[in-house]
Design a protein around this motif. Sequence first.
Motif, mmCIF file in Angstrom:
data_model
loop_
_atom_site.group_PDB
_atom_site.id
_atom_site.type_symbol
_atom_site.label_atom_id
_atom_site.label_comp_id
_atom_site.label_asym_id
_atom_site.label_seq_id
_atom_site.Cartn_x
_atom_site.Cartn_y
_atom_site.Cartn_z
ATOM 1 N N GLU A 22 1.121 -1.131 0.020
ATOM 2 C CA GLU A 22 -0.197 -0.349 0.193
ATOM 3 C C GLU A 22 0.767 1.336 -0.145
ATOM 4 O O GLU A 22 0.770 1.745 -0.512
ATOM 5 C CB GLU A 22 -0.785 0.222 1.077
ATOM 6 C CG GLU A 22 -1.986 1.327 1.202
ATOM 7 C CD GLU A 22 -2.732 1.838 0.021
ATOM 8 O OE1 GLU A 22 -2.866 2.938 -0.281
ATOM 9 O OE2 GLU A 22 -3.361 0.288 -0.690
ATOM 10 N N VAL A 23 2.002 1.095 0.748
ATOM 11 C CA VAL A 23 2.625 2.316 0.770
ATOM 12 C C VAL A 23 3.139 2.811 -0.921
ATOM 13 O O VAL A 23 3.540 3.338 -1.619
ATOM 14 C CB VAL A 23 3.920 2.398 1.293
ATOM 15 C CG1 VAL A 23 5.213 2.868 1.514
ATOM 16 C CG2 VAL A 23 3.307 2.062 3.178
ATOM 17 N N ASN A 27 2.605 5.733 -3.637
ATOM 18 C CA ASN A 27 3.119 6.636 -4.141
ATOM 19 C C ASN A 27 3.459 6.279 -5.635
ATOM 20 O O ASN A 27 4.955 6.392 -6.249
ATOM 21 C CB ASN A 27 4.717 6.449 -3.240
ATOM 22 C CG ASN A 27 4.390 7.363 -1.725
ATOM 23 O OD1 ASN A 27 5.004 8.029 -1.520
ATOM 24 N ND2 ASN A 27 4.341 5.941 -0.540
ATOM 25 N N SER A 28 3.023 5.464 -6.342
ATOM 26 C CA SER A 28 3.300 5.533 -7.387
ATOM 27 C C SER A 28 4.283 4.515 -7.778
ATOM 28 O O SER A 28 4.977 5.090 -8.705
ATOM 29 C CB SER A 28 2.997 6.429 -8.249
ATOM 30 O OG SER A 28 1.872 6.611 -7.974
ATOM 31 N N ASP A 51 12.054 2.908 -9.862
ATOM 32 C CA ASP A 51 12.786 3.510 -8.800
ATOM 33 C C ASP A 51 13.865 3.846 -7.679
ATOM 34 O O ASP A 51 12.426 3.613 -6.722
ATOM 35 C CB ASP A 51 12.182 4.823 -9.098
ATOM 36 C CG ASP A 51 12.881 6.346 -8.632
ATOM 37 O OD1 ASP A 51 13.803 5.998 -7.949
ATOM 38 O OD2 ASP A 51 12.411 7.454 -8.783
ATOM 39 N N SER A 52 14.552 3.027 -7.646
ATOM 40 C CA SER A 52 15.209 2.510 -6.330
ATOM 41 C C SER A 52 15.298 3.990 -5.281
ATOM 42 O O SER A 52 14.986 3.558 -4.586
ATOM 43 C CB SER A 52 16.535 1.261 -6.793
ATOM 44 O OG SER A 52 17.690 2.408 -7.241
ATOM 45 N N TYR A 53 15.801 4.886 -6.253
ATOM 46 C CA TYR A 53 16.383 5.537 -4.957
ATOM 47 C C TYR A 53 14.966 6.216 -4.666
ATOM 48 O O TYR A 53 14.836 6.451 -3.129
ATOM 49 C CB TYR A 53 16.796 6.605 -5.333
ATOM 50 C CG TYR A 53 16.933 7.842 -4.464
ATOM 51 C CD1 TYR A 53 18.153 7.562 -3.808
ATOM 52 C CD2 TYR A 53 16.178 9.266 -4.650
ATOM 53 C CE1 TYR A 53 18.355 9.177 -3.191
ATOM 54 C CE2 TYR A 53 16.710 10.546 -3.467
ATOM 55 C CZ TYR A 53 17.384 10.608 -2.769
ATOM 56 O OH TYR A 53 17.647 11.669 -1.823
ATOM 57 N N VAL A 58 10.380 6.590 -0.102
ATOM 58 C CA VAL A 58 9.555 6.703 0.489
ATOM 59 C C VAL A 58 9.928 5.464 2.481
ATOM 60 O O VAL A 58 8.987 5.541 2.850
ATOM 61 C CB VAL A 58 8.757 6.384 0.582
ATOM 62 C CG1 VAL A 58 7.708 5.836 0.165
ATOM 63 C CG2 VAL A 58 8.093 7.272 -1.422
ATOM 64 N N LEU A 59 10.158 4.313 1.811
ATOM 65 C CA LEU A 59 9.993 3.023 2.853
ATOM 66 C C LEU A 59 11.135 3.659 4.174
ATOM 67 O O LEU A 59 10.184 2.909 5.408
ATOM 68 C CB LEU A 59 10.523 1.818 2.141
ATOM 69 C CG LEU A 59 9.783 1.542 0.983
ATOM 70 C CD1 LEU A 59 10.468 0.274 0.889
ATOM 71 C CD2 LEU A 59 8.127 1.402 1.607
#
Length: 143
Positions: A22-23, A27-28, A51-53, A58-59
């Motif tokens: 869900e997170v 955050n697309s 987009d790993s960065y 975000v996480l």
Amino acid sequence: MTVKQISVFVENKPGKLSELTEVLRRNSIDMRALSIAEAEDFGVVRIIVNDSYNTACVLRDAGYVLSITPVLAAAIPDEPGGLAHILEVLGDAGINLEYTYAFLSRQKGLAYMVMRVGDNEKAIEALSQKGIRLFCQHEIADM
């Protein structure tokens, strides 16, 4: 010629994987590949994302503990024996395969293997010499 794999530590309880995804959704963030290794109290969710960065930021902001590991992503024919050829090349070069997981391509007849090996540089050289196509992070993002 590596891809950034994000390993996220998640409690092994109902709904926790749903919370993680869900997170990502909010955050697309688009997952390209997913693998879960579980233990009694927690799991390690390994993901390859567009987009790993941004995903790592975000996480972390959401309170997740994570690590980023450079892994290899190779294109293989989606047919019997496709993986065997890669494993043979790695074995002949004396390269240890620590773990692997797969994801399908949108291109018919092609699959991708994500591999954590003991020596990325040596593996890149051995696989490239045998004509095995490896992908880098920006190519994964564009898939």
